[in-house]
Design an enzyme around this catalytic site. Sequence first.
Site, mmCIF file in Angstrom:
data_model
loop_
_atom_site.group_PDB
_atom_site.id
_atom_site.type_symbol
_atom_site.label_atom_id
_atom_site.label_comp_id
_atom_site.label_asym_id
_atom_site.label_seq_id
_atom_site.Cartn_x
_atom_site.Cartn_y
_atom_site.Cartn_z
ATOM 1 N N GLU A 90 -4.741 1.819 12.162
ATOM 2 C CA GLU A 90 -6.134 2.210 11.989
ATOM 3 C C GLU A 90 -6.822 2.635 13.271
ATOM 4 O OE1 GLU A 90 -8.343 -1.703 10.997
ATOM 5 O OE2 GLU A 90 -6.285 -1.853 10.286
ATOM 6 N N CYS A 103 -11.399 4.673 18.854
ATOM 7 C CA CYS A 103 -10.539 3.524 19.125
ATOM 8 C C CYS A 103 -9.200 3.795 18.449
ATOM 9 C CB CYS A 103 -11.226 2.287 18.539
ATOM 10 S SG CYS A 103 -10.233 0.813 18.568
ATOM 11 N N CYS A 110 1.255 -6.399 15.880
ATOM 12 C CA CYS A 110 1.187 -6.862 17.278
ATOM 13 C C CYS A 110 1.942 -8.185 17.356
ATOM 14 C CB CYS A 110 -0.286 -7.085 17.646
ATOM 15 S SG CYS A 110 -0.558 -7.565 19.367
ATOM 16 N N CYS A 114 -2.801 -13.608 19.016
ATOM 17 C CA CYS A 114 -4.173 -14.114 19.213
ATOM 18 C C CYS A 114 -4.718 -14.629 17.871
ATOM 19 C CB CYS A 114 -5.083 -13.022 19.776
ATOM 20 S SG CYS A 114 -4.548 -12.390 21.381
ATOM 21 N N CYS A 117 -7.379 -12.601 15.626
ATOM 22 C CA CYS A 117 -7.197 -11.160 15.455
ATOM 23 C C CYS A 117 -6.352 -10.838 14.225
ATOM 24 C CB CYS A 117 -6.541 -10.589 16.710
ATOM 25 S SG CYS A 117 -6.301 -8.817 16.630
ATOM 26 N N CYS A 334 -10.383 -5.021 14.570
ATOM 27 C CA CYS A 334 -8.975 -4.780 14.750
ATOM 28 C C CYS A 334 -8.073 -5.234 13.598
ATOM 29 C CB CYS A 334 -8.630 -5.651 15.952
ATOM 30 S SG CYS A 334 -7.626 -4.919 17.119
#
Length: 347
Positions: A90, A103, A110, A114, A117, A334
């Site tokens: 995205e 962005c 990922c 974290c 997130c 995100c």
Amino acid sequence: MTLLQDMTLSELTDFLTADFGVKPFVAKQVFHWLNKSVDFDGMTDVSKALRERLKENCVAVSATIVRTLVSKLDGTQKFLFRLYDGNVVEGVLMNYKYGNTLCVSCQVGCRMGCKFCASTLGGLVRNLSAGEILGQVAAVNALDGGKERYVTNIVLMGSGEPLDNFDNTVKFLRLVSDADGLNVSLRNISLSTCGIAPNVRKLADMGLPVNLTLSLHNPFNEQREEIMPVSRAYSVEEAIDACRYFFNKTGRRVIAEYTLIDGQNDSYAHALKLASLLRGLPAHVNVIALNPVKETGLKGTDEKTLKRFLQYLDKLGVSATRRRTMGQDIEGACGQLRRRYLEEHND
Ligand code: SAH
């Protein structure tokens, strides 16, 4: 599969002249279309025969917009890009007075873990190539009739950790800032990292004058480790030292990103420690309230506490502002939109 957007003009020229026997000016024409996110069928000044041959082995448009959400609150647009293998990532386009900031994502998923997130929830699927990151910019430029400068600023703050996909990210920076290509100034590009210290130093040694953003979020290592596992490998001090090195090499001021999570990192003790860590480094702190992600159960700090935290920083002499939260009604944070998309597709 060869992604043509991965190539610089000279690489594309070598490739097309050697493998397809075309003249260099034809490579230039193809390159021009690639930067406008135009697929083979739309390359009107390129012979049909060549286009057909290219289609068999190559991908022209490496990121295609398959869904767009527009925020009713602030006009922010959220895009879902489809990659050639069916994966989706995205991007978000924010309109400011000075221009449009896009962005972009640099990985599918990922692996940084974290806790707050959404991008990391399903782990890392794969890295994006340089052309797949560039393709997101080209696709959004094309929305405005192919104007090359519709996107004026770029932030690498979508899904993924840019410094965990180092070579592709650096190649992307070179491609997007190339005078023959989209020619976006590196000074208008921000690279955000969770703090992979050795790679911050490696980037600094390359002398690329991007804006570096460190996702700091907690100045105490034991607490930071709980929300950001990367801290176990590189302490917050190591990350900040690497940022200092980056500043010394490039002269670019560093931004520290600080997402406030209710009751976890918003006390005076946190502000005090943050101030002492940043002492001597020309840095600015961007404070933002956590954008809640339903899977994480974490809550953002309330308005009053957020303002108080900013006052603490001000009193401590730390340059800090609040970053506007944009696109809250369109899964702005995100990785949220991709999650939703995967849920709908039962993945
Ligand atoms: N991996 C990079 C860039 C991607 S995230 C990094 O860690 O910096 C971009 C920024 O959004 C980071 O500062 C990240 O910590 C923050 N972020 C992620 N999820 C968030 C959420 N739910 N609310 C607020 N900020 C978030």
